[in-house]
Structures are given as C-alpha cells and as structure tokens.
Design a protein around this motif. Structure first.
Motif: not given
Length: 127
Positions: A54-77
C-alpha cells in the motif's frame, strides 16, 4: 510471475542525487511489497529499503536513512528510489525485488523474503 526492470543509475559526484525506477510487469504489482538491495564490488548484497504494497509502511537501512526515499505508484507498476546526498560508499549495483508473500501489507528486509529480482542498475558516486 513478475518481471522487474531497473533504470536511472549512473555516475554522480558525492553530494549529488539520483532517482532509480523499477518497472514491473506480468502480475498485479499492487499485491507485492517491494525492496531495494545493493551490492558493492567484493561485498555481499545488502538491504537498502522496503515498502509495503500500500506504500504506508517503509523501512530503511541505517546507512541510507534520511538520505534515500522509497515510493511507489501502483497505477504505473513502478517503485522509485530517490537518493540524495550520495556518498562514495553508496557505489553499488542496485536491484529491486518483489516479495514472496502477497496480500499482507508490510515491508520485508531479508533477501529470502523476496521472490522476483531485477537485473540491477549501476550507481557510481565519485569523490
């Protein structure tokens, strides 16, 4: 069956940004949690980030937290990885993956929890 194709990798100077994309085909993309992993030369593949279907839950490795952002668009796969403030140690082949378990809205952090993998895209950060 899910086919994953990554794009957006390249060469960037330290402090710069890149946006990776992972396009999925072959199944109902919205059923799958997605993850990004990376493998640097001579090192084992490591977890970077995961996002629930659903995109509502994410989890980042400590090494990238605060610098990387994941997102998804299910309509665009498609799932995206926005990478900012890149460091030379971020240099690696980045691969996206789709989880084995569907219909459970959560993230996954272990390689064995993923069933489908893309070929990867090279990210090189120069100092």
């Amino acid at each position: 069956q899910v086919r994953l194709v990554e794009s957006g990798g390249g060469l960037v100077q330290a402090g710069g940004s890149l946006r990776l994309s992972c396009a999925a085909s072959g199944s109902i993309f919205g059923n799958y949690a997605m993850g990004w992993f990376r493998q640097a030369p001579g090192k084992e593949r490591e977890f970077v980030v995961s996002i629930s279907w659903s995109g509502t839950s994410t989890y980042y490795a400590d090494s990238v937290k605060g610098r990387f952002t994941i997102s998804r668009d299910n309509a665009k796969n498609t799932v995206y990885l926005q990478m900012n403030s890149l460091k030379p140690e971020d240099t690696a082949v980045y691969s996206c993956a789709a989880a084995r378990t569907t219909y459970i809205d959560r993230y996954y952090t272990r390689e064995y929890e993923y069933r489908y993998w893309g070929q990867g895209t090279q990210v090189t950060v120069s100092s």
